[in-house]
Design a protein around this motif. Structure first.
Motif, PDB file in Angstrom:
ATOM      1  N   HIS A 117       0.842  -1.288  -0.031  1.00 29.00           N
ATOM      2  CA  HIS A 117       0.051   0.017   0.051  1.00 29.00           C
ATOM      3  C   HIS A 117       1.073   1.084   0.067  1.00 29.00           C
ATOM      4  O   HIS A 117       1.583   1.569   0.936  1.00 29.00           O
ATOM      5  CB  HIS A 117      -0.856  -0.173   1.420  1.00 29.00           C
ATOM      6  N   ILE A 144       0.340   4.942  10.872  1.00 26.52           N
ATOM      7  CA  ILE A 144       0.749   4.542   9.514  1.00 26.52           C
ATOM      8  C   ILE A 144       2.071   4.755   9.295  1.00 26.52           C
ATOM      9  O   ILE A 144       2.554   5.789   9.574  1.00 26.52           O
ATOM     10  CB  ILE A 144      -0.127   5.177   8.251  1.00 26.52           C
ATOM     11  N   TYR A 202       3.909   9.069   9.572  1.00 27.23           N
ATOM     12  CA  TYR A 202       2.778   9.739   9.318  1.00 27.23           C
ATOM     13  C   TYR A 202       2.265  10.511  10.586  1.00 27.23           C
ATOM     14  O   TYR A 202       2.083  11.869  10.363  1.00 27.23           O
ATOM     15  CB  TYR A 202       1.497   8.649   9.197  1.00 27.23           C
ATOM     16  N   THR A 248      -9.074   2.399  -1.143  1.00 27.99           N
ATOM     17  CA  THR A 248      -8.044   3.137  -1.572  1.00 27.99           C
ATOM     18  C   THR A 248      -7.299   2.571  -2.605  1.00 27.99           C
ATOM     19  O   THR A 248      -6.937   1.415  -2.406  1.00 27.99           O
ATOM     20  CB  THR A 248      -7.104   3.732  -0.577  1.00 27.99           C
ATOM     21  N   LYS A 298     -10.280   6.247  -3.505  1.00 27.47           N
ATOM     22  CA  LYS A 298      -9.653   7.447  -3.108  1.00 27.47           C
ATOM     23  C   LYS A 298      -7.861   7.165  -3.764  1.00 27.47           C
ATOM     24  O   LYS A 298      -7.614   5.702  -3.593  1.00 27.47           O
ATOM     25  CB  LYS A 298      -9.351   7.435  -1.744  1.00 27.47           C
ATOM     26  N   LYS A 322      -3.819   7.592  -3.569  1.00 29.58           N
ATOM     27  CA  LYS A 322      -2.748   8.307  -2.955  1.00 29.58           C
ATOM     28  C   LYS A 322      -1.734   8.681  -3.859  1.00 29.58           C
ATOM     29  O   LYS A 322      -1.047   8.019  -4.617  1.00 29.58           O
ATOM     30  CB  LYS A 322      -2.225   7.262  -1.808  1.00 29.58           C
ATOM     31  N   ASP A 369      -5.644  11.983  -2.133  1.00 30.14           N
ATOM     32  CA  ASP A 369      -5.124  12.401  -0.831  1.00 30.14           C
ATOM     33  C   ASP A 369      -3.632  12.527  -1.016  1.00 30.14           C
ATOM     34  O   ASP A 369      -2.834  11.602  -1.666  1.00 30.14           O
ATOM     35  CB  ASP A 369      -5.312  11.061   0.244  1.00 30.14           C
ATOM     36  N   ASN A 375      -1.508  13.940   1.137  1.00 31.27           N
ATOM     37  CA  ASN A 375      -0.753  13.568   2.387  1.00 31.27           C
ATOM     38  C   ASN A 375       0.148  14.612   2.603  1.00 31.27           C
ATOM     39  O   ASN A 375       1.386  14.248   2.911  1.00 31.27           O
ATOM     40  CB  ASN A 375      -0.316  12.262   2.277  1.00 31.27           C
ATOM     41  N   GLU A 430      -7.864  15.888  -0.829  1.00 33.06           N
ATOM     42  CA  GLU A 430      -7.513  15.759   0.671  1.00 33.06           C
ATOM     43  C   GLU A 430      -6.101  16.323   0.702  1.00 33.06           C
ATOM     44  O   GLU A 430      -5.126  15.880   0.219  1.00 33.06           O
ATOM     45  CB  GLU A 430      -7.592  14.181   0.938  1.00 33.06           C
ATOM     46  N   ASP A 469      -6.998  16.995   6.550  1.00 32.36           N
ATOM     47  CA  ASP A 469      -7.129  15.715   7.395  1.00 32.36           C
ATOM     48  C   ASP A 469      -5.899  16.101   8.403  1.00 32.36           C
ATOM     49  O   ASP A 469      -6.183  16.003   9.469  1.00 32.36           O
ATOM     50  CB  ASP A 469      -6.396  14.427   6.276  1.00 32.36           C
ATOM     51  N   LYS A 524     -10.949  11.506  12.718  1.00 35.38           N
ATOM     52  CA  LYS A 524     -10.478  10.029  13.073  1.00 35.38           C
ATOM     53  C   LYS A 524     -10.392   9.846  14.482  1.00 35.38           C
ATOM     54  O   LYS A 524      -9.943  11.064  15.144  1.00 35.38           O
ATOM     55  CB  LYS A 524      -9.035   9.996  12.560  1.00 35.38           C
ATOM     56  N   GLU A 575     -14.068   5.983   5.107  1.00 34.54           N
ATOM     57  CA  GLU A 575     -13.118   5.251   4.264  1.00 34.54           C
ATOM     58  C   GLU A 575     -12.621   3.994   5.252  1.00 34.54           C
ATOM     59  O   GLU A 575     -11.313   3.584   5.608  1.00 34.54           O
ATOM     60  CB  GLU A 575     -11.926   6.009   4.101  1.00 34.54           C
TER      61      GLU A 575
HETATM   62  C1  MUC Z   1      -4.863   9.230   5.285  1.00 37.00           C
HETATM   63  O1  MUC Z   1      -4.230   9.907   5.063  1.00 37.00           O
HETATM   64  O2  MUC Z   1      -6.305   9.629   4.944  1.00 37.00           O
HETATM   65  C2  MUC Z   1      -6.338   6.769   4.766  1.00 37.00           C
HETATM   66  C3  MUC Z   1      -6.623   5.881   3.742  1.00 37.00           C
HETATM   67  C4  MUC Z   1      -5.325   5.206   3.264  1.00 37.00           C
HETATM   68  O3  MUC Z   1      -5.155   4.679   2.235  1.00 37.00           O
HETATM   69  O4  MUC Z   1      -4.518   5.855   4.089  1.00 37.00           O
HETATM   70  C5  MUC Z   1      -5.332   6.408   5.191  1.00 37.00           C
HETATM   71  C6  MUC Z   1      -4.363   7.790   5.726  1.00 37.00           C
END
Ligand code: MUC
Ligand code: MG
Length: 376
Positions: free
Chosen positions: A21, A53, A58, A140, A166, A168, A197, A199, A223, A248, A272, A326
Motif C-alpha cells: 500500500h 501508518i 505519518y 484506496t 481514493k 494516494k 489524498d 498527504n 485531501e 486531514d 479520526k 474510508e
Molecule cells: C490518510 O491520510 O487518510 C486513509 C486511507 C489510506 O489509504 O490511508 C489513510 C490515511
C-alpha cells in the motif's frame, strides 16, 4: 455501579497486508496494531486499538511508543480507578500525560467497550444511538501501478463493495500523478467517484497546478494537498477552486477545527478517533464543523477491525456525515485477530449488533500474530 480497573495490557500485533500500500510518505507491507485489553474486578474485559501508518512517518506516535506510554504512564494511572466512569478516567489520563492522543483513544475505546458489555448495549447506544446502522465505505487504490489499480476498482465495483475510490498521490511529480489519476477516472467514468489524498506532499504552487488539472478531470475531492501547518495555503486553495478541499492531518481536535473554520481553510474535515484522542474528542471536533457548516468524512488510520469498528460506532452517531467513510482497514489486512470480521456489502460497512464494540478476540490468532509470541 462501580468496577475497579485491575489490569491494562498493550500488545503489539503485526498483520500482513493483502498487497503493498503506497502512500506519499511510506509503503506498507504490513500493519502494526497496538491492542488493548483492559480488565476490571467485575470480570468484564474491554478491548481497544491504536494504530498509525508507517511507523513515525505519518503521525507523532509509533506503535512501540504507544505501548511504552501505556505500560509506563497510562496503565498505572488507570489501575484502581472506576471503569464505569469514562469521563473521570479520561480526565485522569489527560492530567498524567499531554498529547499522546492515539494511546488515549485506544484506552477510551476499551473503556467504552467494557461499559457497553456491562450494560448490554452497543457503544453507539452509549453515544446517544446510531443515526445510521450502515456506513458508506470507499477503497484506496494504492498499488503503485495504474493498470493494477483500474483492475482492482473494476473488481470491487462488480462485487458492489465500493463505488468511491481514493488515490494516494504526492510521491511522484505532479505531472505523473495527474496522468495516473486521469487514466483511472477515464476508465471508471461516472460509475465511480474518485478522490485524491496528497498527504501534505505538495507546495502551494504545485497544488495550484495539480488541483486545476484534477478539477478539470472531474475529481470529486482533494485531501490535504499542502503541509498541515500551512493553514493560509489551504485557505487560498479552498477559495480558488470549486472542487472541495478536505483537511486531514491539519485537523486533529476541536481546537484545530475552530482555527480552520475561522480561516475558511477547508470545505470538509476528515475525522479520526485516533487523532482526536478518542471517540468523544472526534465528536467534539465534529460539533465545531457542524457549527461552521463544514461537511464531514469518517477517516481511518488504517486500523484493524477493533479500531475500525470503534470508529464506526462513533461515526454512526454523528448528526451529519456527508462524505461517508474510508473504514476499509480490515479489508487491507490478510488476516484478523477477531472471531467475526466486520461485514461489508452493498458499498457499506454494517455495524455489529452485540454489546460494546460487538467484537471478540480470537485468542489463537492473537497468540500467532503478537510480536512478543516467542517470549510470551
Ligand atoms: C490518510 O491520510 O487518510 C486513509 C486511507 C489510506 O489509504 O490511508 C489513510 C490515511
Ligand atoms: Mg488523509
Amino acid at each position: 455501579m462501580n468496577a475497579k480497573i485491575t489490569s491494562v495490557e498493550a500488545i503489539l500485533v503485526d498483520l500482513p497486508t493483502i498487497r503493498a500500500h503506497q502512500l506519499a510518505m511510506a509503503t506498507m507491507q504490513q500493519q502494526t496494531l497496538t491492542i488493548i485489553r483492559l480488565r476490571s474486578d467485575d470480570g468484564i474485559e474491554g478491548i481497544g486499538e491504536a494504530t498509525t501508518i508507517g511507523g513515525l512517518s505519518y503521525g507523532e506516535e509509533s506503535p512501540e511508543g504507544i505501548k511504552l506510554t501505556i505500560d509506563t504512564y497510562l496503565a498505572p494511572a488507570l489501575i484502581g480507578q472506576d471503569a464505569t466512569n469514562i469521563n473521570a478516567a479520561m480526565a485522569r489520563l489527560n492530567k498524567v500525560a499531554r498529547g499522546n492522543r492515539f494511546a488515549k483513544s485506544a484506552l477510551e475505546t476499551a473503556l467504552l467497550d467494557a461499559q457497553g458489555k456491562r450494560l448490554g448495549v452497543p457503544v453507539a447506544t452509549l453515544l446517544g444511538g446510531a443515526a445510521r446502522a450502515t456506513l458508506p465505505v470507499l477503497w484506496t487504490l494504492a498499488s503503485g501501478d495504474t493498470k493494477r489499480d483500474i483492475e482492482e476498482a473494476e473488481m470491487l465495483l462488480a462485487e458492489r463493495r465500493h463505488n468511491t475510490f481514493k488515490l494516494k498521490i504526492g510521491r511522484r511529480s505532479v505531472r505523473e500523478d495527474v496522468a495516473h489519476v486521469a487514466a483511472i477516472k477515464k476508465a471508471l467514468g461516472d460509475r465511480a467517484k474518485v478522490t485524491v489524498d496528497v498527504n501534505q506532499a505538495w507546495s502551494e504552487a504545485d497544488a495550484a497546478v495539480g488541483i486545476a488539472a484534477l478539477e478539470a478531470g472531474g475529481i470529486d475531492l482533494i485531501e490535504q494537498p499542502t503541509p498541515r501547518e500551512q493553514r493560509g495555503a489551504l485557505a487560498r486553495l479552498a477559495a480558488r477552486f470549486i472542487v472541495p478541499i478536505m483537511a486531514d492531518e491539519a485537523v486533529t481536535g476541536p481546537e484545530d477545527a475552530l482555527e480552520l473554520a475561522r480561516g475558511a481553510c477547508a470545505d470538509v474535515f476528515a475525522l479520526k478517533i485516533a487523532k482526536s484522542g478518542g471517540i468523544y474528542g472526534m465528536m467534539r471536533t465534529a460539533a465545531v464543523a457542524d457549527a461552521a457548516g463544514i461537511a464531514l468524512y469518517g477517516g481511518t488510520m488504517l486500523e484493524g477491525s477493533i479500531g475500525s469498528i470503534a470508529s464506526a460506532h462513533g461515526f454512526s452517531a454523528l448528526p451529519q456525515l456527508a462524505w461517508g467513510t474510508e473504514l476499509f482497514g480490515p479489508l487491507l489486512l490478510k488476516d484478523d485477530i477477531v472471531t467475526a470480521r466486520p461485514q461489508y456489502r452493498d458499498f457499506d460497512l454494517h455495524l455489529p449488533e452485540g454489546p460494546g464494540l460487538g467484537l471478540a478476540i480470537d485468542e489463537e490468532k492473537l497468540a500467532f500474530y503478537r510480536r512478543d509470541k516467542q517470549t510470551h
